[in-house]
Design an enzyme around this catalytic site. Structure first.
Site, PDB file in Angstrom:
ATOM      1  N   THR A  68       0.698  -1.227   0.033  1.00 22.24           N
ATOM      2  CA  THR A  68      -0.020   0.034   0.087  1.00 22.24           C
ATOM      3  C   THR A  68       1.041   1.012   0.017  1.00 22.24           C
ATOM      4  OG1 THR A  68      -0.389  -0.043   2.370  1.00 22.24           O
ATOM      5  CG2 THR A  68      -1.847  -1.154   1.237  1.00 22.24           C
ATOM      6  N   LYS A 119       4.540  -6.898   3.871  1.00 18.46           N
ATOM      7  CA  LYS A 119       4.297  -5.266   3.481  1.00 18.46           C
ATOM      8  C   LYS A 119       3.921  -4.557   4.903  1.00 18.46           C
ATOM      9  CE  LYS A 119       1.024  -3.202   3.270  1.00 18.46           C
ATOM     10  NZ  LYS A 119       0.107  -2.304   4.145  1.00 18.46           N
ATOM     11  N   THR A 158       2.413  -8.637  14.069  1.00 16.88           N
ATOM     12  CA  THR A 158       2.986  -7.786  13.008  1.00 16.88           C
ATOM     13  C   THR A 158       2.003  -7.251  11.916  1.00 16.88           C
ATOM     14  OG1 THR A 158       4.752  -7.818  11.290  1.00 16.88           O
ATOM     15  CG2 THR A 158       3.417  -9.786  11.738  1.00 16.88           C
ATOM     16  N   GLU A 172       7.536   4.872   7.019  1.00 21.68           N
ATOM     17  CA  GLU A 172       7.323   6.259   6.483  1.00 21.68           C
ATOM     18  C   GLU A 172       8.153   7.146   7.041  1.00 21.68           C
ATOM     19  OE1 GLU A 172       2.575   4.995   6.075  1.00 21.68           O
ATOM     20  OE2 GLU A 172       3.018   6.255   7.751  1.00 21.68           O
ATOM     21  N   ASN A 207       1.342  11.373   6.108  1.00 16.19           N
ATOM     22  CA  ASN A 207       0.189  11.035   7.107  1.00 16.19           C
ATOM     23  C   ASN A 207      -0.871  11.982   7.302  1.00 16.19           C
ATOM     24  OD1 ASN A 207       0.486   8.155   7.627  1.00 16.19           O
ATOM     25  ND2 ASN A 207       2.540   8.865   8.351  1.00 16.19           N
ATOM     26  N   SER A 255      -6.811  11.679   1.758  1.00 17.49           N
ATOM     27  CA  SER A 255      -7.400  12.464   0.824  1.00 17.49           C
ATOM     28  C   SER A 255      -6.887  12.168  -0.546  1.00 17.49           C
ATOM     29  CB  SER A 255      -7.525  13.856   1.275  1.00 17.49           C
ATOM     30  OG  SER A 255      -6.036  14.202   1.374  1.00 17.49           O
TER      31      SER A 255
END
EC number: 2.3.1.35
Lengths: 407, 407
Positions: B155, B181, B192, B279, B402, B407
């Site tokens: 993703t 992932k 996890t 991220e 984030n 959106s």
């Protein structure tokens, strides 16, 4: 540093407290030309109560205050800004002892009557020569305003913070004034940042401690900026007794309720001001959890939401991403039933009974999220436990401030 | 999305696993033109073990897997990307049941032989029509590579993640391959993200579960990106038995040690890859805590450091701000003695015995912090407990990703 967009328009008008005299001076703990030492003198007979961090690595100032608090007496408070003196071994302890000794000589009191706090970088022993020179300058300085004292205890804060309230005790008006500093490293799960409350009320030390602990549980312990609990968190409440009210010694005494409510009002306002100055904050967020098994469980769920970086970044992005709230409820480790969960933003219910409400009106939610004051409500549907906590959003500003704070 | 600067140069060469056939298809769960449905068929006789999130708000996929795992049998795995189907009430459950039923008809097996995972936005029921059309396309597709399967389960990931190992069991080589992932909402304290391990080993389901749980405790449970635990975390291990080795049924069996070590190697590598795709990550951080009262305590202290936004932003800023590590140790709630604490960056000790080492050589520390692989060591000086966890730094990239993900 730009003033936080969540700051109130101005420092409030705070009453003088009979028997309390604040002064400030330049100890120059850092290479700056500002006052960084606050010295508050209090009349004989002043009593004190307080709460300190539960960190296992507390500063020597915290240990000093913990040792002195049970005695219940205070004559002075010294706050050093720019150096927290934490994690400095015996040299840090020596600095605190030197400060207390210097003030004790000046006031002819016991060193344990002198309360000391320091805030700033961790790991550098507070220079005793600078502290002593700063104290000598403060002893000779004119008394200052509460605003000047509140400015002098600041570090990364972007505005000075104060609050006040009044209560009628046995027909006598008593005043309560508080100042506080704090902006990052704020997750006072068990205590708080550096906050000081002064009152002219006559009150028994044991009752003041009881009221202060209770107020702390409902105010300072309900805020978080970044989930990081400081080594130096301290809140002290000093009472001079100069208002002349009948001494409060138990909760049944006339006016004790009013005093407790006023004290909690001041503490709550101070706690909110810290969140409003949260590093990088652009939104003040209130999270109310209801329907939990008990209040303690509701508090932990609310903090799980308030500390979630994904929830905080979503609010920064004005995104009604309630899925992240579900996530934060789920990870809290508290009793929760996914299919009983309801969530609202502002006054608008967005999810209930375990799934998104179809066709809820997104317009008022979007409008609410554009504002600076965000209300999130979560009902767990299990019992009567409830709790409210306050936090701020997580923005680029937090990263900018903290990726190069020390340098 | 730019490939993470911490990504390995390329997807590794992964062996085919006898009895396992992956395929991918476009279910178009979002408005994109990429494969987003992964379908892995496994031979009759395949056994399965796994661990799932401890979230109190799990997805229906997690509940489905939890119900099916005790049976220990598997014929297929379906992974949907782009929609997590979490917090969707009975409609979400219906989607999982429809998927399992469709595959069971296709393979002439029990629905409980079909394992299902979904990942993506929370709160939108997975559209059953898209899932069924995607499955039909997958049934008719050519088998794909492990790299294609790893890409299809992504993703917000910026690169496909896989790992492999081999073990000799009773003279027979067995292969273990894994894909995973995960990038944000990573704090698998008890489980996890979505990870899948495939092996041709012949092994008893109970032993596979035991080894998988043990590997999980030392790998997936030791990583964190942002302290946020997902609603959908799942790791499944499938064993086809096609290697033809003597069946492993207890730890005393020849080769069981080797298999366990190889399984843990694959799990650790997969866990590290998730952190490397954290991220906004720019640094891969290893935090080793020693000298704790016991291993569990060391683990909690290490996670307290790894989850501290102030520690993570300091590393992002290449700042040897060990004071924030002291803070994070102090707030962990675990036994710690400030004056016994030692801290190192890379090979350089910077603090010991409760204060900063005077005149330590800052040059190698600064050099170490400029790199992409950061090692932090903390010794508590209390006992023999030790733990290692892995995390990444906290940067502007995390906020950017984030604050506008939905959106």
């Amino acid at each position: 540093m730009t003033r936080s967009p969540l700051a109130p328009p101005a420092f409030p008008a705070l009453a003088a407290i009979q028997g309390v005299t604040p002064r400030v001076a330049k100890a120059r703990y850092k290479a700056w030309d500002r006052c960084d030492l606050t010295y508050v003198e209090m009349d004989e007979g002043t009593i004190v109560a307080g709460v300190t961090t539960q960190s296992k690595c507390p500063s020597p100032e915290v240990e000093w205050c913990r040792d002195a608090l049970p005695l219940g007496r205070a004559r002075a408070l010294v706050v050093n800004a720019g150096n927290s003196n934490a994690f400095t071994g015996s040299r840090g302890r020596a600095a605190v002892e030197a400060i207390a000794a210097r003030v004790a000589r000046h006031l002819d009191c016991q060193p344990s009557d002198v309360f000391v706090s320091s805030t700033g970088v961790i790991g550098v022993p507070l220079p005793i020569d600078k502290a002593e020179a700063g104290l000598d300058a403060a002893f000779g300085a004119e008394p200052c305003t509460w605003e000047q004292a509140a400015e002098t205890i600041m570090t990364t804060d972007t505005f000075a913070k104060g609050a006040s309230a009044q209560a009628i005790v046995g027909g006598t008006a008593v005043n309560i004034v508080g100042i506080i500093k704090g902006s990052g490293m704020i997750a006072p799960d068990m205590a708080t940042m550096l906050g000081y409350v002064f009152t002219d009320a006559a009150i028994d030390p044991a009752l003041l401690q009881q009221l202060m602990s209770a107020a702390n549980r409902r105010t300072f312990s309900c805020i978080t900026v970044d989930s990081d609990t400081s080594t130096s968190d301290t809140v002290l409440a000093f009472a001079t007794g100069r208002a002349g009210n009948p001494v409060l010694s138990q909760m049944d005494d006339p006016g004790a309720d009013a005093f407790a409510a006023a004290l909690e009002d001041v503490c709550r306002e101070l706690a909110h001001l810290v969140v409003r100055d949260g590093e990088g904050a652009s939104k003040f967020i209130t999270i109310a959890v209801t329907g939990a098994e008990d209040d303690a469980s509701a508090h932990r769920v609310a903090l799980s939401i308030a500390n979630s970086p994904l929830v905080k970044t979503a609010i920064a992005g004005e995104d009604a991403n309630w899925g992240r709230i579900v996530m934060a409820v789920g990870k809290a480790g508290e009793p929760a039933e996914r299919d009983l969960l309801s969530i609202r933003f502002g006054a608008t219910q967005v999810a209930a009974g375990g799934y998104a409400l179809e066709g809820y009106d997104e317009a008022p939610v979007a409008e609410h999220l554009k504002g600076k004051e965000i209300d999130i409500g979560v009902d767990l549907g299990l019992g009567n436990g409830r709790a409210t906590v306050w936090t701020c959003d997580l923005t680029h500003g937090y990263i900018s401030i903290n990726a190069d704070y020390r340098s």
